[in-house]
Design a protein around this motif. Structure first.
Motif, PDB file in Angstrom:
ATOM      1  N   ASN A 134       0.833  -1.212   0.000  1.00  0.00           N
ATOM      2  CA  ASN A 134       0.000   0.000   0.000  1.00  0.00           C
ATOM      3  C   ASN A 134       0.863   1.256   0.000  1.00  0.00           C
ATOM      4  N   CYS A 135       1.927   1.240   0.800  1.00  0.00           N
ATOM      5  CA  CYS A 135       2.811   2.416   0.891  1.00  0.00           C
ATOM      6  C   CYS A 135       3.410   2.715  -0.477  1.00  0.00           C
ATOM      7  N   GLU A 137       2.334   1.739  -3.403  1.00  0.00           N
ATOM      8  CA  GLU A 137       1.277   2.144  -4.336  1.00  0.00           C
ATOM      9  C   GLU A 137       0.850   3.593  -4.097  1.00  0.00           C
ATOM     10  N   ALA A 138       1.081   4.101  -2.879  1.00  0.00           N
ATOM     11  CA  ALA A 138       0.748   5.504  -2.582  1.00  0.00           C
ATOM     12  C   ALA A 138       1.847   6.448  -3.079  1.00  0.00           C
ATOM     13  N   ASP A 162       5.664   6.087   4.692  1.00  0.00           N
ATOM     14  CA  ASP A 162       5.815   6.443   3.280  1.00  0.00           C
ATOM     15  C   ASP A 162       5.685   7.946   3.088  1.00  0.00           C
ATOM     16  N   THR A 165       0.707   9.699  -1.043  1.00  0.00           N
ATOM     17  CA  THR A 165      -0.479  10.548  -1.180  1.00  0.00           C
ATOM     18  C   THR A 165      -1.145  10.888   0.147  1.00  0.00           C
ATOM     19  N   LEU A 175     -10.131   2.675   6.999  1.00  0.00           N
ATOM     20  CA  LEU A 175      -9.046   1.730   6.738  1.00  0.00           C
ATOM     21  C   LEU A 175      -9.283   0.413   7.498  1.00  0.00           C
ATOM     22  N   PHE A 180     -13.136  -1.629   1.393  1.00  0.00           N
ATOM     23  CA  PHE A 180     -12.842  -0.200   1.239  1.00  0.00           C
ATOM     24  C   PHE A 180     -11.575  -0.035   0.407  1.00  0.00           C
ATOM     25  N   THR A 181     -11.724   0.533  -0.758  1.00  0.00           N
ATOM     26  CA  THR A 181     -10.575   0.765  -1.632  1.00  0.00           C
ATOM     27  C   THR A 181     -10.779   2.062  -2.402  1.00  0.00           C
ATOM     28  N   LYS A 183      -8.802   2.314  -5.111  1.00  0.00           N
ATOM     29  CA  LYS A 183      -8.045   1.927  -6.307  1.00  0.00           C
ATOM     30  C   LYS A 183      -8.904   1.340  -7.408  1.00  0.00           C
ATOM     31  N   THR A 188      -8.704  -4.410  -3.899  1.00  0.00           N
ATOM     32  CA  THR A 188      -9.653  -5.401  -3.375  1.00  0.00           C
ATOM     33  C   THR A 188     -10.265  -4.901  -2.064  1.00  0.00           C
ATOM     34  N   LEU A 190      -9.078  -5.568   0.797  1.00  0.00           N
ATOM     35  CA  LEU A 190      -8.968  -6.662   1.769  1.00  0.00           C
ATOM     36  C   LEU A 190      -7.615  -6.668   2.480  1.00  0.00           C
ATOM     37  N   GLY A 191      -6.647  -5.921   1.929  1.00  0.00           N
ATOM     38  CA  GLY A 191      -5.274  -5.977   2.442  1.00  0.00           C
ATOM     39  C   GLY A 191      -5.133  -5.487   3.869  1.00  0.00           C
ATOM     40  N   THR A 216       2.057   8.619   5.075  1.00  0.00           N
ATOM     41  CA  THR A 216       1.364   7.819   6.074  1.00  0.00           C
ATOM     42  C   THR A 216       2.376   7.072   6.923  1.00  0.00           C
ATOM     43  N   PHE A 218       2.736   3.992   9.719  1.00  0.00           N
ATOM     44  CA  PHE A 218       2.157   2.816  10.380  1.00  0.00           C
ATOM     45  C   PHE A 218       3.062   2.438  11.548  1.00  0.00           C
TER      46      PHE A 218
HETATM   47  P1  ADP Z   1      -6.445  -2.010  -1.592  1.00  0.00           P
HETATM   48  O1  ADP Z   1      -4.967  -1.780  -1.505  1.00  0.00           O
HETATM   49  O2  ADP Z   1      -6.793  -3.224  -2.384  1.00  0.00           O
HETATM   50  O3  ADP Z   1      -7.199  -0.795  -2.036  1.00  0.00           O
HETATM   51  P2  ADP Z   1      -6.267  -2.125   1.282  1.00  0.00           P
HETATM   52  O4  ADP Z   1      -7.154  -2.699   2.326  1.00  0.00           O
HETATM   53  O5  ADP Z   1      -4.877  -2.608   1.230  1.00  0.00           O
HETATM   54  O6  ADP Z   1      -6.999  -2.340  -0.108  1.00  0.00           O
HETATM   55  O7  ADP Z   1      -6.232  -0.548   1.451  1.00  0.00           O
HETATM   56  C1  ADP Z   1      -7.479   0.152   1.484  1.00  0.00           C
HETATM   57  C2  ADP Z   1      -7.326   1.605   1.091  1.00  0.00           C
HETATM   58  O8  ADP Z   1      -6.624   2.318   2.116  1.00  0.00           O
HETATM   59  C3  ADP Z   1      -6.530   1.870  -0.167  1.00  0.00           C
HETATM   60  O9  ADP Z   1      -7.327   1.755  -1.332  1.00  0.00           O
HETATM   61  C4  ADP Z   1      -6.037   3.300   0.057  1.00  0.00           C
HETATM   62  O10 ADP Z   1      -7.040   4.232  -0.279  1.00  0.00           O
HETATM   63  C5  ADP Z   1      -5.861   3.368   1.558  1.00  0.00           C
HETATM   64  N1  ADP Z   1      -4.451   3.194   1.972  1.00  0.00           N
HETATM   65  C6  ADP Z   1      -3.898   2.114   2.557  1.00  0.00           C
HETATM   66  N2  ADP Z   1      -2.592   2.297   2.810  1.00  0.00           N
HETATM   67  C7  ADP Z   1      -2.293   3.528   2.357  1.00  0.00           C
HETATM   68  C8  ADP Z   1      -1.083   4.323   2.315  1.00  0.00           C
HETATM   69  N3  ADP Z   1       0.086   3.863   2.788  1.00  0.00           N
HETATM   70  N4  ADP Z   1      -1.156   5.574   1.777  1.00  0.00           N
HETATM   71  C9  ADP Z   1      -2.329   6.049   1.300  1.00  0.00           C
HETATM   72  N5  ADP Z   1      -3.483   5.366   1.308  1.00  0.00           N
HETATM   73  C10 ADP Z   1      -3.484   4.115   1.824  1.00  0.00           C
END
Ligand code: ADP
Ligand code: MG
Length: 238
Positions: A134-135, A137-138, A162, A165, A175, A180-181, A183, A188, A190-191, A216, A218
């Protein structure tokens, strides 16, 4: 009577899981099937072939992710609990995530110490990968992913930060909610649900701070295991 109620509830969870998994895995399977069928055409240009193969592999990875993340909820408790060397675990996760980081021009900066926690390696890997993915991808166009550890009393702190965004307060509060996504078709949702569940299973806690366009943070804290050298030797023996 109590026993029967518990069993009924479990059955309900399992049947709900089964229908969710089959529903969500059917989509990527259908996509892969479609592309494989198109690839039966003998006069298909090589570029098209490559493109279809890439899509198929991505979709299979997606199906795999969905199943793995759902299964976190199917198992009531981890089965292969052992003493984990957190340095080894983090280094392994970073190795796996590196290609994705390279693709996004993301630099990974680490400050990781030797420390031990109790858990199931496969689950901890899944948790770390879901969060670091996720990090990265952000940060689609470069950034830095910091991974550091710190021992605090009887806890081990893992900080994953990270420069991406970030999230709005509303997004942050959602979260970990299933599905909740932000993307679209690529997500998905689900992560984080699975990552949070895994930390709970390890009796840990997670705190998340986020700021739009800044990034963000964690902060995972896990109960630390202090062990003597003999035990370390016994658990790290291959
Ligand atoms: P997915 O990655 O499939 O969308 P996740 O459960 O992993 O599902 O994450 C849910 C949502 O939380 C993401 O779509 C994103 O909007 C947000 N998110 C999670 N981690 C981050 C992050 N490091 N920076 C920005 N947004 C995040
Ligand atoms: Mg994710």
């Amino acid at each position: 009577i109590n026993k029967r109620i518990i069993k009924a509830e479990k059955m309900e969870v399992v049947s709900h899981l089964a229908s969710s998994i089959s529903h969500e895995v059917r989509n990527p399977l259908a996509v892969v099937r479609g592309f494989l069928q198109m690839m039966q055409e003998t006069d298909l240009p090589i570029e098209k072939r490559k493109e279809f193969l890439k899509i198929s592999i991505d979709e299979i990875d997606r199906a795999n992710d969905i199943i793995r993340n759902y299964l976190t909820f199917a198992k009531p408790s981890p089965e292969n609990v052992e003493i984990l060397n957190i340095k080894q675990e983090l280094e392994r996760a970073i190795e796996i995530i590196k290609p994705l980081a390279n693709m996004n021009c993301v630099e990974i900066a680490t400050n990781i110490h030797q420390s031990y926690v109790k858990g199931e390696s496969q689950l901890l890997q899944q948790c770390l990968l879901n969060i670091t993915k996720n990090c990265i991808e952000a940060m689609p166009n470069s950034g830095v992913l910091h991974v550091r550890t710190e021992e605090k009393h009887d806890q081990l702190l893992i900080e994953i930060v990270d420069s991406g965004t970030g999230m709005t307060e509303e997004q942050l509060s959602r979260l970990g909610e299933p599905y909740f996504t932000t993307k679209g078709r690529d997500g998905t949702g689900l992560g984080m649900m699975a990552a949070i569940k895994i930390i709970e299973l390890m009796n840990g806690k997670i705190q998340i701070h986020s700021k739009i366009n800044v990034g963000t943070n964690f902060e995972i804290s896990l109960p630390r295991v202090s062990i003597v050298n003999e035990q370390i030797a016994a658990t790290t023996e291959e």
